[in-house]
Every structure is written in C-alpha cells, then in structure tokens.
Write a protein that holds these residues in place. Structure first.
Motif, short mmCIF file in Angstrom:
data_model
loop_
_atom_site.label_atom_id
_atom_site.label_comp_id
_atom_site.label_asym_id
_atom_site.label_seq_id
_atom_site.Cartn_x
_atom_site.Cartn_y
_atom_site.Cartn_z
N GLN A 33 16.00 4.01 1.43
CA GLN A 33 15.23 4.83 2.36
C GLN A 33 14.18 5.64 1.61
O GLN A 33 13.03 5.75 2.05
CB GLN A 33 16.16 5.77 3.14
CG GLN A 33 17.02 5.04 4.13
CD GLN A 33 18.10 5.93 4.73
OE1 GLN A 33 18.46 6.96 4.17
NE2 GLN A 33 18.60 5.53 5.88
N LEU A 34 14.58 6.18 0.48
CA LEU A 34 13.65 6.98 -0.32
C LEU A 34 12.53 6.12 -0.90
O LEU A 34 11.36 6.52 -0.88
CB LEU A 34 14.43 7.68 -1.43
CG LEU A 34 13.75 8.83 -2.15
CD1 LEU A 34 13.19 9.86 -1.19
CD2 LEU A 34 14.73 9.48 -3.12
N GLU A 35 12.85 4.93 -1.38
CA GLU A 35 11.81 4.02 -1.89
C GLU A 35 10.81 3.67 -0.79
O GLU A 35 9.60 3.64 -1.03
CB GLU A 35 12.45 2.76 -2.47
CG GLU A 35 13.15 2.98 -3.78
CD GLU A 35 13.89 1.75 -4.28
OE1 GLU A 35 14.12 0.79 -3.49
OE2 GLU A 35 14.27 1.74 -5.47
N LEU A 56 5.47 4.42 1.86
CA LEU A 56 4.70 4.87 3.03
C LEU A 56 3.85 6.10 2.69
O LEU A 56 2.71 6.23 3.13
CB LEU A 56 5.63 5.18 4.20
CG LEU A 56 6.38 4.00 4.81
CD1 LEU A 56 7.42 4.50 5.81
CD2 LEU A 56 5.42 3.02 5.45
N TYR A 57 4.40 7.00 1.90
CA TYR A 57 3.69 8.21 1.49
C TYR A 57 2.42 7.85 0.72
O TYR A 57 1.33 8.35 1.03
CB TYR A 57 4.61 9.09 0.63
CG TYR A 57 3.89 10.23 -0.02
CD1 TYR A 57 3.68 11.43 0.66
CD2 TYR A 57 3.40 10.13 -1.33
CE1 TYR A 57 3.00 12.48 0.07
CE2 TYR A 57 2.73 11.17 -1.93
CZ TYR A 57 2.52 12.33 -1.23
OH TYR A 57 1.83 13.37 -1.82
N ILE A 94 14.68 12.89 -5.26
CA ILE A 94 14.56 12.17 -6.53
C ILE A 94 15.38 12.88 -7.61
O ILE A 94 16.12 12.24 -8.36
CB ILE A 94 13.08 12.04 -6.94
CG1 ILE A 94 12.37 11.03 -6.03
CG2 ILE A 94 12.95 11.63 -8.41
CD1 ILE A 94 10.87 11.01 -6.19
N VAL A 95 15.23 14.19 -7.70
CA VAL A 95 15.97 14.96 -8.70
C VAL A 95 17.47 14.84 -8.45
O VAL A 95 18.26 14.66 -9.39
CB VAL A 95 15.51 16.44 -8.69
CG1 VAL A 95 16.40 17.30 -9.56
CG2 VAL A 95 14.05 16.53 -9.14
N THR A 96 17.89 14.90 -7.19
CA THR A 96 19.30 14.78 -6.85
C THR A 96 19.82 13.39 -7.20
O THR A 96 20.90 13.24 -7.78
CB THR A 96 19.52 15.07 -5.35
OG1 THR A 96 19.06 16.40 -5.07
CG2 THR A 96 20.98 14.94 -4.96
N PRO A 121 14.37 4.98 -10.89
CA PRO A 121 13.54 3.78 -10.73
C PRO A 121 12.07 4.11 -10.90
O PRO A 121 11.64 5.24 -10.62
CB PRO A 121 13.84 3.33 -9.30
CG PRO A 121 15.14 3.98 -8.94
CD PRO A 121 15.19 5.26 -9.71
N PRO A 122 11.27 3.16 -11.35
CA PRO A 122 9.84 3.41 -11.54
C PRO A 122 9.14 4.04 -10.33
O PRO A 122 8.30 4.92 -10.50
CB PRO A 122 9.27 2.02 -11.86
CG PRO A 122 10.41 1.33 -12.52
CD PRO A 122 11.63 1.81 -11.79
N ILE A 123 9.50 3.63 -9.13
CA ILE A 123 8.85 4.20 -7.95
C ILE A 123 9.17 5.69 -7.81
O ILE A 123 8.34 6.48 -7.35
CB ILE A 123 9.20 3.41 -6.67
CG1 ILE A 123 8.24 3.78 -5.55
CG2 ILE A 123 10.66 3.62 -6.28
CD1 ILE A 123 8.30 2.85 -4.36
N PHE A 124 10.36 6.10 -8.25
CA PHE A 124 10.69 7.53 -8.25
C PHE A 124 9.87 8.26 -9.32
O PHE A 124 9.40 9.37 -9.11
CB PHE A 124 12.18 7.74 -8.52
CG PHE A 124 13.11 7.35 -7.40
CD1 PHE A 124 12.67 6.64 -6.29
CD2 PHE A 124 14.43 7.69 -7.48
CE1 PHE A 124 13.54 6.29 -5.27
CE2 PHE A 124 15.33 7.35 -6.45
CZ PHE A 124 14.87 6.64 -5.35
#
Length: 184
Positions: free
Chosen positions: A15-17, A22-23, A111-113, A122-125
């Motif tokens: 979900q975060l990726e 989208l962001y 991301i930090v969590t 991950p690279p996207i993070f």
C-alpha cells in the motif's frame, strides 16, 4: 488470478509503495492519503501487538508531547481526513478542507516505522525519504557540514518536479541496492 498468501506487513508495504508511486506522479491526493493511512495503521497495530507499545511518530508525539486530557482530540484531528475518506455513516453530506501536505508526513512516518520494524528500506522508500528530506530540510537537526551537503543537493534538484526527481533517482537507488555482479 489465483489466491495468494500475504502478511499484514507485506500488505502495508505494498500500500505504501503504491501511495508513493501515486504521490510522485501527482495522482489523486485522496487515494494517496487513504493508502498511506491504511499502511500506517497496519504498522501501528503490528507495533502495538508485537512490541508492546507505539512505535510511530504519531504515537510518540501523543504519548510524550500532548497532555493526556487532549490526546483524544489530537488523535481525532490527525485521523480526520483518513476517516472522512473512508466513512459516510454519520456525515454523508459533509465536506472537508483537506491539506494534502499532511500526507507527506504520514508517508514519511510510515517509512521510518517500516524501517524500524524490518530493517529494510526498499529503493522506493529511499527516494521518498530523500525527497522529503530535501523538501523539509529545515525540520532536521543537522551539522553545518550536513546542511551544506543538503543545500547543494537541494540546489541540484530544485528545477525538478516530483515526477522528474522520482524517475531520475529511483533507478539509481535500485542500482545501488543490487548486489555487485548481479544482472538486471
């Protein structure tokens, strides 16, 4: 599509990726916020069950910087957009004044969590974390040397929009993450 097995943490990561993609492509801010909030809440729940306490920035702020009698109010304000975007049982005709900038902090916290829970980034993070750091360099306590580096980096990318930054930096981070000698 066949059924597959997925963990809660993997669900939050996906979900975060998706929210980050989208962001950076400046897609629908409501969807970005909703996905980010869902991922954030999964990780917060896992943290409460597995580690016996809150490990999110939101939890730390509430526990340490907000008076006990005001925590419920602050928690509700922090979740206002998230709940508005998901529910209509009590306020089906309501409107919300929404600041999409708050989503950046939700993604950053997630991301930090995630990193603190898994040790993985991950690279996207990493690309989002870098973008966030450059956009909000003023909130980080840094040394003069670090500030100089941040200012040079910010100047180098100041003419890039989000999408251009994402498309430039993400492939570099994927290459850095790959073990040496491995092929694409």
């Amino acid at each position: 599509m066949p059924d597959f097995r997925i963990s809660k943490l993997d669900s939050a990561r996906r979900q975060l990726e998706t929210a980050i993609n989208l962001y950076f492509y400046e897609r629908d801010v409501v969807s970005v916020h909703t996905l980010s909030a869902a991922a954030f809440n999964i990780m917060a729940d896992i943290g409460r069950h597995d580690e016996g306490g809150k490990n999110t920035l939101r939890g730390i702020i509430l526990d340490n910087f907000i008076k006990k009698e005001h925590r419920k109010f602050v928690r509700e304000r922090l979740r206002q957009a998230e709940n508005f975007f998901k529910h209509a049982d009590k306020d089906s005709k309501a409107f919300l004044v929404f600041n999409p900038g708050q989503t950046e902090f939700l993604i950053w916290d997630s991301i930090v969590t995630y990193l603190s829970m898994t040790g993985e980034s991950p690279p996207i993070f990493k690309v989002f974390h870098l973008w966030f750091g450059l956009q909000h360099a003023d909130i980080y306590p840094v040394s003069d040397d670090q500030a100089s580096i941040l200012n040079r980096a910010k100047a180098a990318v100041q003419d890039m929009n989000r999408q251009a930054f994402f498309e430039f930096v993400l492939p570099l981070l994927y290459r850095l993450d790959r073990p040496q000698g491995s092929e694409v």
